[in-house]
Design a protein around this motif. Structure first.
Motif, PDB file in Angstrom:
ATOM      1  N   ALA B  83      -9.568  -4.266  12.121  1.00 47.29           N
ATOM      2  CA  ALA B  83      -8.715  -3.511  11.187  1.00 47.29           C
ATOM      3  C   ALA B  83      -8.467  -2.117  11.774  1.00 47.29           C
ATOM      4  CB  ALA B  83      -9.359  -3.450   9.820  1.00 47.29           C
ATOM      5  N   TYR B  84      -8.961  -1.094  11.115  1.00 49.27           N
ATOM      6  CA  TYR B  84      -8.792   0.266  11.633  1.00 49.27           C
ATOM      7  C   TYR B  84     -10.170   0.873  11.862  1.00 49.27           C
ATOM      8  CZ  TYR B  84      -9.644   1.310   6.729  1.00 49.27           C
ATOM      9  OH  TYR B  84     -10.196   1.376   5.472  1.00 49.27           O
ATOM     10  N   LEU B  85     -10.253   1.953  12.604  1.00 50.12           N
ATOM     11  CA  LEU B  85     -11.546   2.562  12.909  1.00 50.12           C
ATOM     12  C   LEU B  85     -12.217   3.029  11.620  1.00 50.12           C
ATOM     13  CD1 LEU B  85     -10.883   4.689  16.144  1.00 50.12           C
ATOM     14  CD2 LEU B  85     -11.546   2.281  15.915  1.00 50.12           C
ATOM     15  N   GLY B  86     -13.471   2.661  11.481  1.00 43.49           N
ATOM     16  CA  GLY B  86     -14.208   3.060  10.282  1.00 43.49           C
ATOM     17  C   GLY B  86     -13.867   2.233   9.060  1.00 43.49           C
ATOM     18  N   SER B  87     -13.301   1.053   9.262  1.00 43.76           N
ATOM     19  CA  SER B  87     -12.876   0.251   8.111  1.00 43.76           C
ATOM     20  C   SER B  87     -14.034  -0.511   7.479  1.00 43.76           C
ATOM     21  CB  SER B  87     -11.781  -0.735   8.519  1.00 43.76           C
ATOM     22  OG  SER B  87     -12.203  -1.505   9.625  1.00 43.76           O
TER      23      SER B  87
ATOM     24  N   ALA C 515       2.215  15.072   9.431  1.00 45.29           N
ATOM     25  CA  ALA C 515       1.361  15.700  10.444  1.00 45.29           C
ATOM     26  C   ALA C 515       0.164  14.817  10.760  1.00 45.29           C
ATOM     27  CB  ALA C 515       0.903  17.075   9.960  1.00 45.29           C
ATOM     28  N   ALA C 516      -0.425  14.240   9.729  1.00 49.06           N
ATOM     29  CA  ALA C 516      -1.604  13.392   9.937  1.00 49.06           C
ATOM     30  C   ALA C 516      -1.232  12.137  10.728  1.00 49.06           C
ATOM     31  CB  ALA C 516      -2.219  13.022   8.599  1.00 49.06           C
ATOM     32  N   ALA C 517      -0.088  11.548  10.389  1.00 48.91           N
ATOM     33  CA  ALA C 517       0.348  10.351  11.110  1.00 48.91           C
ATOM     34  C   ALA C 517       0.610  10.682  12.575  1.00 48.91           C
ATOM     35  CB  ALA C 517       1.601   9.773  10.458  1.00 48.91           C
ATOM     36  N   ILE C 524      -2.195   3.124   6.903  1.00 47.79           N
ATOM     37  CA  ILE C 524      -2.226   3.631   5.532  1.00 47.79           C
ATOM     38  C   ILE C 524      -3.641   4.020   5.117  1.00 47.79           C
ATOM     39  CG2 ILE C 524      -2.380   1.314   4.503  1.00 47.79           C
ATOM     40  CD1 ILE C 524      -0.227   4.011   2.980  1.00 47.79           C
ATOM     41  N   GLU C 525      -4.642   3.238   5.576  1.00 48.87           N
ATOM     42  CA  GLU C 525      -6.022   3.544   5.176  1.00 48.87           C
ATOM     43  C   GLU C 525      -6.531   4.821   5.851  1.00 48.87           C
ATOM     44  OE1 GLU C 525      -8.050   2.390   2.980  1.00 48.87           O
ATOM     45  OE2 GLU C 525      -7.062   0.558   2.296  1.00 48.87           O
ATOM     46  N   LEU C 526      -6.238   4.970   7.152  1.00 52.92           N
ATOM     47  CA  LEU C 526      -6.677   6.189   7.840  1.00 52.92           C
ATOM     48  C   LEU C 526      -5.987   7.409   7.244  1.00 52.92           C
ATOM     49  CD1 LEU C 526      -6.795   5.141  11.613  1.00 52.92           C
ATOM     50  CD2 LEU C 526      -8.723   5.800  10.165  1.00 52.92           C
ATOM     51  N   THR C 564       0.166  -1.275   1.626  1.00 49.69           N
ATOM     52  CA  THR C 564      -0.407  -0.266   0.734  1.00 49.69           C
ATOM     53  C   THR C 564      -1.914  -0.366   0.782  1.00 49.69           C
ATOM     54  OG1 THR C 564      -0.466  -1.722  -1.166  1.00 49.69           O
ATOM     55  CG2 THR C 564       1.523  -0.399  -0.888  1.00 49.69           C
ATOM     56  N   THR C 565      -2.545   0.596   0.181  1.00 47.61           N
ATOM     57  CA  THR C 565      -3.999   0.529   0.058  1.00 47.61           C
ATOM     58  C   THR C 565      -4.342  -0.454  -1.058  1.00 47.61           C
ATOM     59  OG1 THR C 565      -3.939   2.348  -1.504  1.00 47.61           O
ATOM     60  CG2 THR C 565      -4.278   2.914   0.797  1.00 47.61           C
ATOM     61  N   VAL C 566      -5.571  -0.926  -1.037  1.00 49.52           N
ATOM     62  CA  VAL C 566      -6.024  -1.861  -2.065  1.00 49.52           C
ATOM     63  C   VAL C 566      -6.440  -1.060  -3.301  1.00 49.52           C
ATOM     64  CG1 VAL C 566      -7.746  -3.592  -2.634  1.00 49.52           C
ATOM     65  CG2 VAL C 566      -6.788  -3.498  -0.333  1.00 49.52           C
ATOM     66  N   TRP C 567      -5.911  -1.455  -4.442  1.00 50.75           N
ATOM     67  CA  TRP C 567      -6.283  -0.772  -5.679  1.00 50.75           C
ATOM     68  C   TRP C 567      -7.585  -1.351  -6.190  1.00 50.75           C
ATOM     69  CZ3 TRP C 567      -1.238   0.000  -9.008  1.00 50.75           C
ATOM     70  CH2 TRP C 567      -0.405   0.903  -8.321  1.00 50.75           C
ATOM     71  N   ARG C 568      -8.539  -0.489  -6.403  1.00 53.26           N
ATOM     72  CA  ARG C 568      -9.864  -0.948  -6.804  1.00 53.26           C
ATOM     73  C   ARG C 568     -10.100  -0.644  -8.282  1.00 53.26           C
ATOM     74  NH1 ARG C 568     -11.997  -2.248  -2.056  1.00 53.26           N
ATOM     75  NH2 ARG C 568     -11.309  -1.078  -0.245  1.00 53.26           N
ATOM     76  N   PRO C 569     -10.999  -1.418  -8.881  1.00 48.23           N
ATOM     77  CA  PRO C 569     -11.308  -1.157 -10.285  1.00 48.23           C
ATOM     78  C   PRO C 569     -12.037   0.180 -10.442  1.00 48.23           C
ATOM     79  CG  PRO C 569     -12.619  -3.031  -9.402  1.00 48.23           C
ATOM     80  CD  PRO C 569     -11.755  -2.517  -8.301  1.00 48.23           C
ATOM     81  N   PRO C 570     -12.031   0.767 -11.623  1.00 50.94           N
ATOM     82  CA  PRO C 570     -11.322   0.310 -12.821  1.00 50.94           C
ATOM     83  C   PRO C 570      -9.866   0.803 -12.837  1.00 50.94           C
ATOM     84  CG  PRO C 570     -12.683   2.214 -13.340  1.00 50.94           C
ATOM     85  CD  PRO C 570     -12.922   1.912 -11.902  1.00 50.94           C
TER      86      PRO C 570
END
Lengths: 88, 443, 969
Positions: B83-87, C515-517, C524-526, C564-570
């Motif tokens: 996946a990605y680093l630190g995943s 900037a981060a990208a 998306i997660e990073l 997208t990121t995974v939406w977690r509960p709640p």
């Protein structure tokens, strides 16, 4: 909360205790250290279907059931059978 | 929508251009000029062979790569992550570090890790936000208090700052705790470890990746290992004891490599199976949760083994909670409602005043549990196949020292003394490590 | 003179914000009822039915909070539960969603993230240097000097957003409930309500859960036709008793097998109740969340979504501004413009469908004063309304394993997986008129009910003791025969040509994301982790899609490639109190506990049990017992009743020693090991009859030994005939110990011959004690004295205890507690499993090698114990030994280390230690390396205070009466 199919019907996992992978106990009078410690410590640990032992705390019964460890689907619950000295 | 699509590619940095230093002055310069920072690690093509392939782009894999390059000059290294680093666990743990373990082996090992964490921000030129806020392990029974005393005595002999404190001192360090003694699980005392604390886990991942990249290591994300290529072994396809590693098959093609390192935590068994190496490991999710932020009120890390809970408050004001691993083996990180119910019950047992705080998010990571709560490190019966696994719930704390020791093991082809007790052979001889008492819920 | 702080001062009220004089058609407030409250100390008034937000705006207040990082003034953006700017402190409750929480009389409301006050916030100075404080800036600085980082950290911590916890808040009362609805419906808009009605009409039990305070969904802020449709549906729902309606409640999680969590915030007497529902089918119908637009100035007070405007105007009679620009890409935006015009607010429409775009909201930080379009036009306005599309709240689908996919034509995500027991309807499934939504909802409700019926039939058929099922349930579930809802085309509108805020709660802008990208945090997660976008209190409900869109733009990719990121509960945050519920952590006490409490016992928590630690003077209790007679309540001792012809086989399997020849009336000690040879439990077992035994275990091992025995019986030896019954609490257990114990017991028992010849040490009898029949009496002696352990049917325990004290008064009988027992057992050198042994202690280390019978066919742990008994293994295994410090006055603390002389080498540790009142000296048990185990070996003990003191290994484990003469009298 998993709904686990036991030999007696579906039960909440909180009624059960997980015992672990269904193992075969080597014959203690003939076993080697390697075989015995394989039984004690090594695990298949697949990400998929696995035959497991669970304990039903309500009915006080050990049973076996197959579970997919990646999806938590269950199938084929059965009562345990003696396997003393026999390899699976 | 006018931003040019080349914005990312255009910032690619050539190796050898020299590491861009991070500093306050640099922030000001970039802020004034509007220039962007260069890529934190390069985006390069995957090659067909490397001296070392490391599977798993978490703290352990990246630290191993970093120290291979830094301490041993081995730079033809690829770190692969599906996946990605630190995943994996590196980005899912609760970021607590400490060294007050029970056994001398454990203490020596984690103390080295803490030393590396202490200087990491300057070593890696990236602020990992190590917060040395102190770490308290609460005792609710006289048996637990006895174990705390045991740990404290072992720790003191090893020069670790660790002592048992009474409920009054506990209350002074963390006024939110109920130290009245009237609760169902009264607080009888605590093992207090001032050097313990928290750290920004993602920053550790990025810092190692950036440092390794500067020295020539390649990071390849979204690259899944499908098989490990072996020859000469007793099992099918040349795998298994007696054989040797020749490379890996990935979702992006085959790579040849004489050394392959398994740093995959919860997936350790699946990767080792590919080389025909069986492990004493089962995979369990470890769940964690975070609350909405509130103004900071909890200055230390608080752990309760009896109540299976550990809690700290981030600088952002969120309470971060963890617990013990799930009650059954699982590769599913969906998390459970029961976890949040038990967690909340136990947290309120400790801190009755926070019932109106709200749980914001829960998540889980996969832990590679061993029978003696100690890792499996070093070489295996398959030549060239190394493992750094079995980290259970405490792998993050050990990341730096594991990387350092694994790098040495790979570079020198000899097991460093500091990790000798953790070799896989102990499960054949029955000489297990006695960390179970301290590590069962030992965050 | 210019006050530099003046730059940071902000007006919190706005002239265009006020309560309308005329009631609106969909109004939910009661204008005849006033509700008083305070806001930052100011006394204000609202109406019954107001949310805090509508009450504040009704009082002309537009700025209600400050942003997290830059402390920019913020006003309501969405005016619903997701509003990122509306978290306020209400009394001792932090982070209250003020656009959702109803106003109640006397509320003390205050802003949270301000310093020192809402109108003057010095930290707004951060905004002046924002160009240097890009996302993740803290990773790049404060490294040197390292010594200063703790101080930087303290400063950063003062920027923590959120309210304040009052640590004296009472724990509060919370409740939980279990529910088993056939069909659980999350969301009571038109589709959800129609689904409920149809499912009920199909015979299903239905639970309908709505986050808002009343049913209706988006119809509630709609036009008259929509209000009429809502009223009709609400009536249909309310008139069906099969539908349980929960308002101000949210399905917060969907876990495995449709185990659903519902947070109910309106249950009587509790602040919040957690309902756990095992739904046969879950219908997900939460509607859609309106997405903000990214452009310069988009976080200025006065920028609002169309939904916010419609709710404020139509439901609460609040005018949100004097002059409006409505940037609209859909009919919802058009309707908001209509609503504004209806109440007399001039509106300039900017139509996205015609290619028009807004570029910037201009004006001071305190609020919008104008709007600049991309084509350069400027418009004066104090209200900027955006209607740029929707985010589908797929959270519950995520939790069910679905990974939603992006649909470019509609510019939103849809669920992708077919999940048998999770259906969707309403906006999350598609678009349509109210009639079409109701039609789809009805079809969904019918399908859900039919599937639930089949799922229920399967569950009943699988349950062996349920009533027989007439017919075999169908093998497959009813097929999905619904006509899908349409999907209305919608332009993709995420970011304008300018940069603005993406995550309002986290103060993260699109510039930060780019900037981060660029720096390489380009998945998306990073990106989320590096910038903290989507990690705030709304958890991405408003900002996830915009984050993905900005990343896609930066990477030159499409949203569907970025994901997208995974939406977690709640789904919405749940209070810790509701999750915890009531405290259900029972403790156990024996039937004698009232006596202990009345007679000065100091209680101690031992596992689940509360027992007397002592009655004031444990040393005196020891001396009294050794000199005369003492009694102790040992009820927590684990007790298992074993019956059947094969009990000896079971005992031989569990214990390391032999049991076949134990005669009726005999008692034997046994050691239990796990399969790895590690000591697991110990205790004595008596043979009461031919096929009847009573086993005792350690108190903490009672439950696990029972399951251990069942495991051997059920999985390895199902042919053995043994019944195991736990009887720990069926008996009250009293140990009568001391040289005068025979005399005392004899006074209360006349049907058992207590003479040493007739009832010897390690024997058992059944008889009558103090008139209580069927008492089991053992002659055993943990204390080392002549003693009788009486197991009395529990109902008579207190009676027997009191009779023992009364009859023994002239003998000096005295109760003793756990501490005296611990001292006496240590004087006798009995180890305690788990204290003197640990998780690696194998049986040979305990010194009980003689109890390991390798000539038995099998017992638990036999192979490991055989290997552990080899000379090589014994030469490396630690040993449990008795130790006495040479200085008899020194009692080393338990856990003190045994070290090599002046070195730090660890050679063992003290596991138990006490001052022996009997011997007048300190005594210990400890573990040492085998080379130090020989009697007479000199040891060095490192005391807690750092002193090193000499000690000696003793010949016997027992410090007192090693021959056991006192036991056998």
């Amino acid at each position: 909360m998993l709904l686990v199919p036991t030999p007696f019907g579906p039960r909440n996992a909180s009624d059960l205790r997980y015992v672990g992978e269904a193992t075969s106990r080597p014959d203690p009078s003939t076993t080697s250290p390697e075989a015995w410690r394989d039984y004690l410590y090594l695990e298949h640990n697949p990400a998929g279907w696995l035959r497991e032992t669970w304990y039903d705390r309500v009915n006080r019964v050990y049973f076996q059931v197959e579970r997919n460890t990646a999806t938590n689907e269950f199938r084929n619950p059965t009562m345990p059978v003696a396997k003393h000295g026999k390899k699976a | 929508m006018a931003t040019p699509s080349s914005i990312v590619a255009g910032a690619r940095r050539k190796l050898g251009a020299g590491p861009p230093r991070y500093s306050a002055a640099g922030l000001v310069r970039k802020g004034l000029s509007g220039d962007s920072w260069p890529r934190v690690w390069r985006d390069v093509e995957l090659k067909s062979s490397y001296d070392v392939v490391i599977i798993g782009g978490g703290v352990h894999g990246l630290a191993t790569a970093y120290y291979l390059a830094t301490n041993h000059g081995i730079t033809d290294v690829a770190v692969l992550d599906k996946a990605y680093l630190g995943s994996g666990g590196s980005g899912r743990n609760t970021a607590i570090v400490r060294s007050n373990y029970l056994t001398p082996e454990g203490v020596a090992f984690y103390d080295r890790s803490l030393t590396l964490y202490n200087t990491m921000a300057t070593d890696l030129n990236l602020n990992v936000m190590f917060s040395e806020r102190g770490h308290m392990t609460l005792a609710h029974t006289d048996g637990a208090l006895r174990t705390m005393n045991w740990r404290a005595e072992v720790n003191k002999l090893q020069g670790i700052d660790s002592s048992v404190i009474d409920p009054t001192e506990v209350g002074k360090l963390a006024p939110s705790l109920d130290v009245s003694g009237d609760s169902r699980y009264p607080i009888l005392g605590a093992l207090y470890h001032p050097p313990g604390g928290t750290i920004r886990h993602d920053a550790v991942v990025w810092g190692y990746a950036r440092g390794a990249d500067h020295r020539g290591v390649e990071m390849h994300q979204k690259t899944e290992v499908l098989d490990i290529l072996c020859e000469g072994g007793s099992g099918p396809d040349g795998k298994g004891p007696g054989g040797r590693v020749t490379g890996v098959r990935t979702s992006r093609g085959d790579i040849s490599a004489p050394i392959v390192v398994n740093c995959t935590a919860g997936w350790a068994s699946l990767i080792s199976d590919m080389a025909g190496v069986k492990l004493p490991i089962h995979t369990r999710p470890l769940q964690a949760a975070v609350t909405e932020p509130v103004k900071v009120f909890l200055p230390t890390v608080v752990v309760s083994g009896s109540l299976h809970v550990y809690v700290s408050q981030t600088d952002r004001g969120e309470l971060v909670f963890g617990a013990s691993v799930d009650p059954f083996n699982n590769y599913n990180v969906g998390g459970s409602l029961e976890f949040t119910e038990e967690l909340a019950g136990h947290v309120l047992e400790l801190m009755p005043g926070i019932s109106k705080m709200r749980l914001l998010r829960q998540w889980a990571g996969l832990c590679d549990m061993t029978p003696d709560y100690s890792p499996v490190m070093g070489d295996t019966d398959v030549d060239g196949f190394y493992v750094d696994v079995g980290w259970g719930t405490y792998g993050f704390k050990a990341g730096p020292v594991s990387g350092e020791a694994m790098a040495e093991a790979i570079a020198t082809r000899a097991m460093p003394k500091i990790i000798a007790p953790f070799h896989i052979s102990r499960f054949a001889t029955g000489e297990l490590v006695g960390e179970k008492g301290a590590a069962a819920v030992g965050h | 003179m210019l006050n530099p702080l003046g730059l940071l001062r902000t007006a919190t009220t706005a002239p265009g914000v006020r309560r309308l004089d005329t009631p609106q058609p969909g109004e939910v407030i009661d204008r005849d009822t006033s509700v008083r409250f305070t806001f930052n100390g100011a006394r204000l008034t609202g109406h019954e039915g107001d949310t805090i937000a509508s009450a504040l705006m009704g009082n002309g207040i537009r700025v209600v909070s400050r942003s997290m990082k830059y402390h920019r003034p913020r006003g309501y953006l969405t005016a619903d539960i997701w509003d990122p700017n509306g978290a306020l402190q209400v009394g001792d409750e932090p982070n209250v969603r003020s656009a959702h929480r109803l106003l109640t009389d006397g509320m003390a409301i205050s802003t949270q993230n301000v310093w020192p006050s809402l109108d003057l916030d010095v930290k707004a100075a951060n905004g002046l240097v924002s160009r240097f404080l890009t996302a993740g800036f803290y990773y790049k600085t404060f490294m040197k000097p390292a010594a200063l980082w703790p101080y930087y950290e303290k400063v950063l911590a003062t920027f923590a957003p959120g309210g304040t916890v009052d640590l004296d808040t009472p724990h509060g009362e919370f409740d939980k409930r279990y529910a088993h609805p056939d069909v659980l419906i999350a969301g009571a808009g038109p589709a959800g309500m129609a689904a409920a009605v149809a499912a009920a009409d199909e015979g299903a039990s239905v639970m309908l859960v709505e986050t808002e305070h009343e049913l209706g969904g988006h119809l509630r802020w709609g036009d008259e036709a929509e209000l009429a449709a809502a009223a009709e549906l609400i009536h249909a729902v309310r008139s069906r008793p099969e539908i349980e309606v929960l308002t101000d409640a949210t399905v917060t999680g969907r876990y495995e097998d449709n185990w659903c969590a519902i947070s109910q915030r309106t249950h009587t007497h509790v602040a919040e109740r957690l309902i756990k529902a095992r739904a046969k089918v879950l219908v997900v119908a939460p509607g859609l969340i309106e997405r903000p637009y990214v452009f310069a100035g988009n976080d200025k007070p006065g920028v609002m979504t169309a939904g916010a405007v419609r709710r404020l105007v139509n439901m609460y009679g609040v005018q949100p501004g004097d002059r409006a620009v409505v940037f609209t890409a859909n009919t919802h935006g058009d309707a908001a413009a209509d609503d504004l015009e209806r109440i007399g607010v001039p509106v300039q429409r900017v139509d996205a469908r015609a290619g028009e775009r807004i570029a910037e909201a201009t004006g001071p930080d305190a609020g919008v004063a104008g709007v600049t379009l991309v084509d350069g036009r400027t418009i004066e306005a104090d209200l900027l309304v955006t209607a740029v599309g929707w985010t589908a709240p797929t959270s519950l689908l995520n939790m069910a394993g679905d990974r939603p996919v992006y649909d470019r034509a509609t510019a939103r995500f849809f669920g992708s997986a077919e999940i048998d027991n999770v259906l969707t309807t309403g906006g999350i499934a598609g678009d349509g008129t109210v009639t079409e939504l109701v039609g789809h909802g009805s079809a969904t409700g019918r399908l859900a009910a039919r599937r639930a019926a089949v799922i229920g039939a399967h569950l009943r058929a699988a349950t062996v003791w349920a009533a027989p099922v007439d017919t075999t349930p169908p093998a497959t579930l009813p097929a999905d025969d619904r006509s899908p809802l349409g999907r209305d085309a919608h332009p993709e509108l995420f970011r304008s040509t300018t940069h603005g805020i993406v995550d309002y709660s986290e103060d993260v802008g699109s510039k930060d994301l780019v900037a981060a990208a660029t720096e390489g945090y380009d998945s998306i997660e990073l990106l989320k982790r590096y910038t903290t976008a989507t990690m705030g209190p709304a958890q991405g409900k408003l900002e996830t899609v915009n984050t993905a869109a900005v990343l896609a733009e930066a990477r030159g990719e499409r949203i569907e490639d970025v994901g997208t990121t995974v939406w977690r509960p709640p789904f919405v945050p749940v209070s810790l109190g509701a999750l915890a519920g009531r405290v259900f952590e029972p403790t156990r006490v024996s039937s004698i506990q009232p006596w202990h409490e009345a007679n000065g016992a100091t209680p101690i928590l031992a596992g689940q049990w509360i027992r007397p630690e002592h009655y004031g003077d444990p040393a005196a209790e020891v001396l009294a017992t050794r000199a005369g007679v003492g009694i102790i309540d040992v009820t927590p001792l684990g007790k298992l009743d074993l019956r059947g012809p094969d009990v000896p086989k079971l005992l031989e399997q569990l214990y390391t020693n032999k049991w076949q020849k134990l005669p009726v009336g005999g008692v034997r000690y046994g050691l239990m090991c796990a399969e790895d040879g590690v000591v697991m439990d110990d205790g004595v077992t008596a043979r009461l009859g031919d096929e009847h035994y009573l086993m005792t275990t350690t108190s903490s091992g009672a439950a696990s030994v029972w399951e251990w025995a069942e495991m051997w019986l059920q999985t390895e030896h199902p042919d053995w005939q043994v019944h195991v019954t736990p009887v720990t609490t069926a008996y009250t257990s009293i140990n009568v110990a001391g040289p005068k114990s025979r005399e005392l017991v004899g006074r209360l028992c006349d049907d058992v011959d207590l003479s040493p010849e007739a009832f010897a040490y390690m024997q058992v009898r059944t008889g009558t004690v103090a008139g209580v029949a069927d008492c089991v009496m053992w002659r055993i002696g943990f204390t080392g004295e002549l003693s009788y352990e009486l197991h009395v049917p529990a109902g008579h325990g207190l009676h027997v205890w009191e009779r023992l004290l009364a009859e023994g008064a002239d003998l000096g009988v005295r109760p003793f507690g756990l501490e005296a027992q611990r001292i006496m057992r240590l004087e006798k050198g009995h180890f305690i499993v788990g204290q003197d042994t640990d998780g690696l202690t194998k049986a040979p280390s305990t010194g009980l090698e003689s109890l390991i019978k390798l000539d038995k066919d099998d017992f638990a742990g036999k192979p490991e114990l055989a290997w552990a008994l080899s000379p090589e293994a014994l030469a490396s295994a630690p040993r449990v030994v008795a130790i006495q410090p040479d200085d008899p006055t020194i009692v080393p603390d338990e856990a003190c280390q045994i070290v090599g002389g002046e070195t730090t080498e660890i050679l063992g540790r003290i596991t138990s230690s006490r001052m022996s009142p009997t011997l007048g000296r300190s005594i210990c048990l400890g573990q040492v390396v085998p080379t130090l185990a020989a009697p007479g070996t000199k040891l060095t003990v490192l005391l807690v205070d750092g002193r090193r003191v000499p000690a000696t290994v003793m010949e016997h484990h027992a410090h007192y009466d090693p021959e056991g003469a006192r036991l056998r009298v």
